[in-house]
Enzyme design. Sequence first.
Site, PDB file in Angstrom:
ATOM      1  N   ARG A 194      39.957 125.853  27.003  1.00  0.00           N
ATOM      2  CA  ARG A 194      38.540 125.546  26.745  1.00  0.00           C
ATOM      3  C   ARG A 194      38.228 124.087  26.467  1.00  0.00           C
ATOM      4  O   ARG A 194      37.091 123.665  26.603  1.00  0.00           O
ATOM      5  CB  ARG A 194      38.044 126.388  25.569  1.00  0.00           C
ATOM      6  CG  ARG A 194      37.752 127.807  25.959  1.00  0.00           C
ATOM      7  CD  ARG A 194      37.694 128.682  24.748  1.00  0.00           C
ATOM      8  NE  ARG A 194      39.006 128.681  24.108  1.00  0.00           N
ATOM      9  CZ  ARG A 194      39.318 129.462  23.078  1.00  0.00           C
ATOM     10  NH1 ARG A 194      38.421 130.267  22.565  1.00  0.00           N
ATOM     11  NH2 ARG A 194      40.531 129.418  22.564  1.00  0.00           N
ATOM     12  N   ASP A 247      48.457 135.473  29.859  1.00  0.00           N
ATOM     13  CA  ASP A 247      48.379 135.663  28.411  1.00  0.00           C
ATOM     14  C   ASP A 247      49.509 136.580  27.974  1.00  0.00           C
ATOM     15  O   ASP A 247      49.902 137.478  28.714  1.00  0.00           O
ATOM     16  CB  ASP A 247      47.030 136.259  28.005  1.00  0.00           C
ATOM     17  CG  ASP A 247      46.810 136.100  26.502  1.00  0.00           C
ATOM     18  OD1 ASP A 247      46.279 135.061  26.092  1.00  0.00           O
ATOM     19  OD2 ASP A 247      47.213 136.999  25.743  1.00  0.00           O
ATOM     20  N   TYR A 306      50.393 142.733  17.767  1.00  0.00           N
ATOM     21  CA  TYR A 306      49.077 142.990  18.375  1.00  0.00           C
ATOM     22  C   TYR A 306      48.918 144.460  18.744  1.00  0.00           C
ATOM     23  O   TYR A 306      47.839 145.035  18.598  1.00  0.00           O
ATOM     24  CB  TYR A 306      48.871 142.104  19.603  1.00  0.00           C
ATOM     25  CG  TYR A 306      48.505 140.675  19.266  1.00  0.00           C
ATOM     26  CD1 TYR A 306      47.206 140.337  18.906  1.00  0.00           C
ATOM     27  CD2 TYR A 306      49.459 139.670  19.304  1.00  0.00           C
ATOM     28  CE1 TYR A 306      46.876 139.025  18.583  1.00  0.00           C
ATOM     29  CE2 TYR A 306      49.136 138.355  18.985  1.00  0.00           C
ATOM     30  CZ  TYR A 306      47.842 138.038  18.623  1.00  0.00           C
ATOM     31  OH  TYR A 306      47.522 136.751  18.306  1.00  0.00           O
TER      32      TYR A 306
HETATM   33  O1  CP3 Z   1      48.000 126.730  29.136  1.00  0.00           O
HETATM   34  C1  CP3 Z   1      48.744 127.615  28.643  1.00  0.00           C
HETATM   35  O2  CP3 Z   1      49.394 127.448  27.609  1.00  0.00           O
HETATM   36  C2  CP3 Z   1      48.926 128.897  29.417  1.00  0.00           C
HETATM   37  C3  CP3 Z   1      48.070 129.974  29.102  1.00  0.00           C
HETATM   38  C4  CP3 Z   1      48.205 130.784  27.826  1.00  0.00           C
HETATM   39  C5  CP3 Z   1      47.129 131.538  27.320  1.00  0.00           C
HETATM   40  N1  CP3 Z   1      47.572 132.276  26.264  1.00  0.00           N
HETATM   41  C6  CP3 Z   1      45.759 131.589  27.871  1.00  0.00           C
HETATM   42  C7  CP3 Z   1      44.659 131.897  26.939  1.00  0.00           C
HETATM   43  C8  CP3 Z   1      49.308 131.034  27.011  1.00  0.00           C
HETATM   44  C9  CP3 Z   1      50.708 130.442  27.059  1.00  0.00           C
HETATM   45  C10 CP3 Z   1      48.888 131.975  26.040  1.00  0.00           C
HETATM   46  C11 CP3 Z   1      49.784 132.532  25.009  1.00  0.00           C
HETATM   47  C12 CP3 Z   1      49.222 133.337  23.914  1.00  0.00           C
HETATM   48  N2  CP3 Z   1      48.187 134.219  23.952  1.00  0.00           N
HETATM   49  C13 CP3 Z   1      49.776 133.381  22.617  1.00  0.00           C
HETATM   50  C14 CP3 Z   1      51.012 132.642  22.190  1.00  0.00           C
HETATM   51  C15 CP3 Z   1      50.740 131.205  21.964  1.00  0.00           C
HETATM   52  C16 CP3 Z   1      49.968 130.901  20.760  1.00  0.00           C
HETATM   53  O3  CP3 Z   1      48.909 130.258  20.897  1.00  0.00           O
HETATM   54  O4  CP3 Z   1      50.431 131.268  19.665  1.00  0.00           O
HETATM   55  C17 CP3 Z   1      48.998 134.258  21.850  1.00  0.00           C
HETATM   56  C18 CP3 Z   1      49.197 134.610  20.395  1.00  0.00           C
HETATM   57  C19 CP3 Z   1      48.003 134.798  22.707  1.00  0.00           C
HETATM   58  C20 CP3 Z   1      46.985 135.825  22.391  1.00  0.00           C
HETATM   59  C21 CP3 Z   1      45.620 135.303  22.541  1.00  0.00           C
HETATM   60  N3  CP3 Z   1      45.028 134.995  23.740  1.00  0.00           N
HETATM   61  C22 CP3 Z   1      44.700 135.032  21.503  1.00  0.00           C
HETATM   62  C23 CP3 Z   1      44.973 135.213  20.026  1.00  0.00           C
HETATM   63  C24 CP3 Z   1      43.545 134.581  22.114  1.00  0.00           C
HETATM   64  C25 CP3 Z   1      42.239 134.302  21.461  1.00  0.00           C
HETATM   65  C26 CP3 Z   1      42.284 133.077  20.656  1.00  0.00           C
HETATM   66  C27 CP3 Z   1      41.837 131.934  21.485  1.00  0.00           C
HETATM   67  O5  CP3 Z   1      42.555 130.919  21.517  1.00  0.00           O
HETATM   68  O6  CP3 Z   1      40.758 132.076  22.059  1.00  0.00           O
HETATM   69  C28 CP3 Z   1      43.784 134.508  23.514  1.00  0.00           C
HETATM   70  C29 CP3 Z   1      42.841 134.030  24.553  1.00  0.00           C
HETATM   71  C30 CP3 Z   1      43.348 132.978  25.471  1.00  0.00           C
HETATM   72  N4  CP3 Z   1      44.545 133.014  26.140  1.00  0.00           N
HETATM   73  C31 CP3 Z   1      42.653 131.801  25.856  1.00  0.00           C
HETATM   74  C32 CP3 Z   1      43.476 131.129  26.778  1.00  0.00           C
HETATM   75  C33 CP3 Z   1      43.184 129.845  27.518  1.00  0.00           C
HETATM   76  C34 CP3 Z   1      41.245 131.418  25.425  1.00  0.00           C
HETATM   77  C35 CP3 Z   1      40.472 132.056  26.511  1.00  0.00           C
HETATM   78  C36 CP3 Z   1      39.035 131.767  26.640  1.00  0.00           C
HETATM   79  O7  CP3 Z   1      38.239 132.313  25.888  1.00  0.00           O
HETATM   80  O8  CP3 Z   1      38.710 131.052  27.616  1.00  0.00           O
END
Ligand code: CP3
Length: 348
Positions: free
Chosen positions: A29, A74, A150
């Site tokens: 984002r 994700d 989760y």
């Molecule tokens: O660029 C990268 O790193 C690759 C993409 C990636 C995403 N999630 C996309 C994403 C990766 C490696 C992840 C890993 C992930 N997802 C983790 C482990 C890493 C960490 O941050 O601890 C976890 C715990 C998740 C679970 C998850 N996904 C959560 C808790 C959330 C919501 C919180 C948030 O940041 O919005 C997501 C959504 C998510 N996954 C987004 C992205 C880019 C935000 C999406 C959006 O609303 O556009």
Amino acid sequence: MAMSDSFLRACRLEPVDSTPVWFMRQAGRYMPEYRAIREKHSLLEICEQPALAAEITLQPIRRLGVDAAILFADILLPAVPLGVGLEFAKGEGPRLPHPVRSMEDVERLRTVNPEADLANVMETIRILRTQLGSTPLIGFCGAPFTVASYLIEGQGSRDFLLTKKMMYSMPDAWHALMAKLATLLAAYLQAQIRAGAQAVQLFDSWVGALSPRDYVEYVQPYSRTVLQAAGALDVPVIHFGTGTASLLPAMKSAGGTVMGLDWRVPVAEGWKMVGYDVGLQGNLDPAVLFAPLPEIKRRVKDILNQAEGRPGHVFNLGHGILPNTPVDHVRAVVDMVHEYSSVGAAVS
Ligand code: CP3
């Protein structure tokens, strides 16, 4: 695009011309070009459409000059074929509508074949390998503990109470769940590697909620299964968690050729703790990217100084890039890391 093989070399503890750098959550984002796509598609739609997921993976490669790409996906995607369901409510993070709270729930989980049930992820990887040129591609999955948390909580958590309740009061259900996840995640990483991922990272983002004793008893054997399965296919394996100061030796013993460190432990201390026979990834506090450039510079230099130019350092943040992070500061860090770590550069 970066023309560098420094990331894979560093992962193998080989000498490099300058320290490689990439960022967890480098696509997302904080980038206007990501937000433009997100206006038209949900996160899950993007993950299900290989051309879109590949395009987003490439955005930070074009803009930042990082030394590695990370697959856009994700860690919670496997929840869908498992039958637990997955939704991302606007601004609220993940929701899993059918959480796992009992042995019956564990037994009801579907058997997942990642090649078939997560075929879109494999297709994204194959597309990326045709488009990335010499920039290496990192695949990833969540670690059994973090994914289990989760599945059990049905959402993110602060205290992991339902997770620990299952661990402590229904150990049979806990171990059955972790065994299923270990099998699934091991096969998932192997499928990603066969599709073309040149390194993988295991995200145990929330493992810091555990004591070392609970980690060893309830988590370590399952993480070991996943890490060994990936390592058996001869690619670097990065083992990352946060809040891990007291867990690092046990996590190292579970496996990984590079240990990922959050910002709470200084690099010099963390590396000493895990030993110099593994690489070290990290560990700038993501919040530092909001500071003025001279302060960022001071912090980047400090990390490079602590790494002492030792083979095996991969520069990264201590956790993912936060929303609203200034893109030009992220770009500046890439340049600082390359400049200050270049062979012959005096880091003061
Ligand atoms: O660029 C990268 O790193 C690759 C993409 C990636 C995403 N999630 C996309 C994403 C990766 C490696 C992840 C890993 C992930 N997802 C983790 C482990 C890493 C960490 O941050 O601890 C976890 C715990 C998740 C679970 C998850 N996904 C959560 C808790 C959330 C919501 C919180 C948030 O940041 O919005 C997501 C959504 C998510 N996954 C987004 C992205 C880019 C935000 C999406 C959006 O609303 O556009």
